[in-house]
Motif scaffolding. Structure first.
Motif, PDB file in Angstrom:
ATOM      1  N   GLU A   6     -58.861 -16.444 -33.974  1.00  0.00           N
ATOM      2  CA  GLU A   6     -58.219 -16.920 -35.207  1.00  0.00           C
ATOM      3  C   GLU A   6     -59.244 -17.151 -36.308  1.00  0.00           C
ATOM      4  OE1 GLU A   6     -54.973 -16.929 -35.800  1.00  0.00           O
ATOM      5  OE2 GLU A   6     -54.680 -16.178 -33.760  1.00  0.00           O
ATOM      6  N   GLU A   7     -60.418 -17.669 -35.952  1.00  0.00           N
ATOM      7  CA  GLU A   7     -61.493 -17.861 -36.934  1.00  0.00           C
ATOM      8  C   GLU A   7     -62.021 -16.526 -37.434  1.00  0.00           C
ATOM      9  OE1 GLU A   7     -64.688 -20.635 -36.055  1.00  0.00           O
ATOM     10  OE2 GLU A   7     -63.303 -21.822 -34.843  1.00  0.00           O
ATOM     11  N   GLN A   8     -62.095 -15.545 -36.546  1.00  0.00           N
ATOM     12  CA  GLN A   8     -62.536 -14.206 -36.948  1.00  0.00           C
ATOM     13  C   GLN A   8     -61.584 -13.637 -38.005  1.00  0.00           C
ATOM     14  OE1 GLN A   8     -63.292 -11.408 -33.719  1.00  0.00           O
ATOM     15  NE2 GLN A   8     -63.798 -13.117 -32.370  1.00  0.00           N
ATOM     16  N   LEU A   9     -60.284 -13.785 -37.759  1.00  0.00           N
ATOM     17  CA  LEU A   9     -59.301 -13.276 -38.718  1.00  0.00           C
ATOM     18  C   LEU A   9     -59.415 -13.978 -40.066  1.00  0.00           C
ATOM     19  CD1 LEU A   9     -56.135 -12.970 -36.433  1.00  0.00           C
ATOM     20  CD2 LEU A   9     -57.667 -11.139 -37.188  1.00  0.00           C
ATOM     21  N   ALA A  10     -59.584 -15.290 -40.048  1.00  0.00           N
ATOM     22  CA  ALA A  10     -59.724 -16.051 -41.293  1.00  0.00           C
ATOM     23  C   ALA A  10     -60.993 -15.624 -42.044  1.00  0.00           C
ATOM     24  CB  ALA A  10     -59.746 -17.544 -41.001  1.00  0.00           C
ATOM     25  N   TYR A  11     -62.077 -15.416 -41.320  1.00  0.00           N
ATOM     26  CA  TYR A  11     -63.338 -14.986 -41.923  1.00  0.00           C
ATOM     27  C   TYR A  11     -63.165 -13.623 -42.590  1.00  0.00           C
ATOM     28  CZ  TYR A  11     -68.077 -13.117 -42.183  1.00  0.00           C
ATOM     29  OH  TYR A  11     -69.241 -12.535 -42.614  1.00  0.00           O
ATOM     30  N   LYS A  12     -62.527 -12.696 -41.889  1.00  0.00           N
ATOM     31  CA  LYS A  12     -62.307 -11.360 -42.435  1.00  0.00           C
ATOM     32  C   LYS A  12     -61.393 -11.393 -43.653  1.00  0.00           C
ATOM     33  CE  LYS A  12     -63.027  -9.103 -37.988  1.00  0.00           C
ATOM     34  NZ  LYS A  12     -62.401  -8.368 -36.874  1.00  0.00           N
ATOM     35  N   GLN A  13     -60.363 -12.238 -43.603  1.00  0.00           N
ATOM     36  CA  GLN A  13     -59.439 -12.368 -44.728  1.00  0.00           C
ATOM     37  C   GLN A  13     -60.186 -12.858 -45.970  1.00  0.00           C
ATOM     38  OE1 GLN A  13     -55.945 -11.742 -44.470  1.00  0.00           O
ATOM     39  NE2 GLN A  13     -55.969 -11.855 -46.692  1.00  0.00           N
ATOM     40  N   LYS A  14     -60.996 -13.877 -45.803  1.00  0.00           N
ATOM     41  CA  LYS A  14     -61.757 -14.449 -46.918  1.00  0.00           C
ATOM     42  C   LYS A  14     -62.741 -13.417 -47.477  1.00  0.00           C
ATOM     43  CE  LYS A  14     -64.570 -18.434 -48.157  1.00  0.00           C
ATOM     44  NZ  LYS A  14     -65.227 -19.651 -47.698  1.00  0.00           N
ATOM     45  N   LYS A  15     -63.391 -12.674 -46.595  1.00  0.00           N
ATOM     46  CA  LYS A  15     -64.351 -11.652 -47.006  1.00  0.00           C
ATOM     47  C   LYS A  15     -63.660 -10.554 -47.819  1.00  0.00           C
ATOM     48  CE  LYS A  15     -68.675 -10.313 -46.135  1.00  0.00           C
ATOM     49  NZ  LYS A  15     -69.809 -11.021 -46.679  1.00  0.00           N
ATOM     50  N   LEU A  16     -62.516 -10.073 -47.334  1.00  0.00           N
ATOM     51  CA  LEU A  16     -61.762  -9.042 -48.050  1.00  0.00           C
ATOM     52  C   LEU A  16     -61.323  -9.525 -49.428  1.00  0.00           C
ATOM     53  CD1 LEU A  16     -59.438  -7.396 -45.390  1.00  0.00           C
ATOM     54  CD2 LEU A  16     -61.176  -6.273 -46.767  1.00  0.00           C
ATOM     55  N   GLU A  17     -60.810 -10.743 -49.471  1.00  0.00           N
ATOM     56  CA  GLU A  17     -60.358 -11.289 -50.746  1.00  0.00           C
ATOM     57  C   GLU A  17     -61.511 -11.406 -51.735  1.00  0.00           C
ATOM     58  OE1 GLU A  17     -58.407 -14.879 -49.530  1.00  0.00           O
ATOM     59  OE2 GLU A  17     -56.624 -13.792 -48.849  1.00  0.00           O
ATOM     60  N   LEU A  19     -64.216  -9.568 -51.837  1.00  0.00           N
ATOM     61  CA  LEU A  19     -64.701  -8.240 -52.230  1.00  0.00           C
ATOM     62  C   LEU A  19     -63.690  -7.432 -53.050  1.00  0.00           C
ATOM     63  CD1 LEU A  19     -66.359  -7.173 -48.844  1.00  0.00           C
ATOM     64  CD2 LEU A  19     -67.556  -7.650 -50.997  1.00  0.00           C
ATOM     65  N   LEU A  20     -62.406  -7.552 -52.718  1.00  0.00           N
ATOM     66  CA  LEU A  20     -61.421  -6.634 -53.283  1.00  0.00           C
ATOM     67  C   LEU A  20     -60.342  -7.264 -54.164  1.00  0.00           C
ATOM     68  CD1 LEU A  20     -60.867  -4.443 -50.097  1.00  0.00           C
ATOM     69  CD2 LEU A  20     -62.345  -3.940 -52.051  1.00  0.00           C
ATOM     70  N   SER A  21     -60.230  -8.569 -54.219  1.00  0.00           N
ATOM     71  CA  SER A  21     -59.110  -9.187 -54.941  1.00  0.00           C
ATOM     72  C   SER A  21     -59.130  -8.872 -56.437  1.00  0.00           C
ATOM     73  CB  SER A  21     -59.085 -10.700 -54.724  1.00  0.00           C
ATOM     74  OG  SER A  21     -60.267 -11.289 -55.234  1.00  0.00           O
ATOM     75  N   GLY A  22     -60.280  -8.561 -56.996  1.00  0.00           N
ATOM     76  CA  GLY A  22     -60.350  -8.174 -58.406  1.00  0.00           C
ATOM     77  C   GLY A  22     -59.823  -6.779 -58.671  1.00  0.00           C
ATOM     78  N   PHE A  23     -59.613  -5.998 -57.633  1.00  0.00           N
ATOM     79  CA  PHE A  23     -59.179  -4.612 -57.781  1.00  0.00           C
ATOM     80  C   PHE A  23     -57.758  -4.354 -57.302  1.00  0.00           C
ATOM     81  CE2 PHE A  23     -63.754  -4.637 -56.947  1.00  0.00           C
ATOM     82  CZ  PHE A  23     -64.221  -4.069 -58.128  1.00  0.00           C
ATOM     83  N   CYS A  24     -57.296  -5.154 -56.344  1.00  0.00           N
ATOM     84  CA  CYS A  24     -55.974  -4.911 -55.785  1.00  0.00           C
ATOM     85  C   CYS A  24     -55.461  -6.176 -55.095  1.00  0.00           C
ATOM     86  CB  CYS A  24     -56.002  -3.757 -54.794  1.00  0.00           C
ATOM     87  SG  CYS A  24     -57.088  -4.042 -53.384  1.00  0.00           S
ATOM     88  N   ARG A  25     -54.192  -6.128 -54.729  1.00  0.00           N
ATOM     89  CA  ARG A  25     -53.590  -7.242 -53.997  1.00  0.00           C
ATOM     90  C   ARG A  25     -53.973  -7.111 -52.523  1.00  0.00           C
ATOM     91  NH1 ARG A  25     -48.217  -8.523 -51.738  1.00  0.00           N
ATOM     92  NH2 ARG A  25     -47.752  -6.310 -51.833  1.00  0.00           N
ATOM     93  N   ILE A  26     -54.406  -8.203 -51.941  1.00  0.00           N
ATOM     94  CA  ILE A  26     -54.834  -8.198 -50.544  1.00  0.00           C
ATOM     95  C   ILE A  26     -53.728  -8.780 -49.682  1.00  0.00           C
ATOM     96  CG2 ILE A  26     -56.571  -8.999 -48.890  1.00  0.00           C
ATOM     97  CD1 ILE A  26     -57.650  -7.122 -51.082  1.00  0.00           C
ATOM     98  N   GLU A  27     -53.256  -7.993 -48.740  1.00  0.00           N
ATOM     99  CA  GLU A  27     -52.235  -8.443 -47.791  1.00  0.00           C
ATOM    100  C   GLU A  27     -52.882  -9.336 -46.741  1.00  0.00           C
ATOM    101  OE1 GLU A  27     -48.954  -7.680 -47.936  1.00  0.00           O
ATOM    102  OE2 GLU A  27     -49.206  -6.382 -49.689  1.00  0.00           O
ATOM    103  N   LYS A  28     -52.068 -10.153 -46.096  1.00  0.00           N
ATOM    104  CA  LYS A  28     -52.561 -10.993 -45.011  1.00  0.00           C
ATOM    105  C   LYS A  28     -52.875 -10.116 -43.797  1.00  0.00           C
ATOM    106  CE  LYS A  28     -51.301 -15.068 -42.280  1.00  0.00           C
ATOM    107  NZ  LYS A  28     -52.039 -14.686 -41.136  1.00  0.00           N
ATOM    108  N   ILE A  29     -54.021 -10.369 -43.192  1.00  0.00           N
ATOM    109  CA  ILE A  29     -54.397  -9.627 -41.995  1.00  0.00           C
ATOM    110  C   ILE A  29     -53.465 -10.019 -40.846  1.00  0.00           C
ATOM    111  CG2 ILE A  29     -56.182  -9.327 -40.231  1.00  0.00           C
ATOM    112  CD1 ILE A  29     -58.256  -9.642 -42.434  1.00  0.00           C
ATOM    113  N   ILE A  30     -52.957  -9.036 -40.154  1.00  0.00           N
ATOM    114  CA  ILE A  30     -52.098  -9.282 -38.999  1.00  0.00           C
ATOM    115  C   ILE A  30     -52.953  -9.099 -37.749  1.00  0.00           C
ATOM    116  CG2 ILE A  30     -50.064  -8.527 -37.716  1.00  0.00           C
ATOM    117  CD1 ILE A  30     -49.023  -7.393 -40.427  1.00  0.00           C
TER     118      ILE A  30
END
Length: 126
Positions: A6-17, A19-30
């Protein structure tokens, strides 16, 4: 693998947001229902362990040519890991030595195992 899934998923979600939130909408990692032993391709490098006087196998250490001995991995298919172990034991029983880079001599360098999850088929390449 040093943190709970669960921590890995949260870490990846935060990292993606970040890096990419300025360019596109980031979906929640499933996350996966079963996050272990999912990798259908396993490749093991073989070497001869002179201290133990038998063949060994593992993965290459990042950034070097050194092989780190492993018998199993939490993300590799269990059956594939068993096959690699069996090949290693067979090589020892037939007195086949793994390839030695320094001496330029030996029988086996790598074993590749692919498992078909839908078909149940397994292919092993030496």
């Amino acid at each position: 693998m040093h943190m709970p899934y669960e921590e890995q998923l949260a870490y990846k979600q935060k990292k993606l947001e970040g890096l990419l939130s300025g360019f596109c909408r980031i979906e929640k990692i499933i996350g996966m229902e079963k996050p272990y032993h999912y990798r259908n391709k396993v490749q093991s490098a073989f070497f001869y362990d002179y201290k133990r006087k038998k063949n060994a196998s593992g993965v290459f250490q990042s950034g070097s040519g050194k092989i780190i001995q492993t018998d199993s991995c939490l993300i590799e298919n269990k059956k594939a890991s068993e096959i690699v172990k069996s090949v290693r034991k067979l090589c020892d029983s037939f007195k086949f030595r793994a390839y030695d880079e320094r001496k330029g001599f030996g029988f086996l360098r790598h074993v590749l195992v692919r498992c078909g999850y839908n078909t149940g088929e397994i292919i092993t390449t030496l």
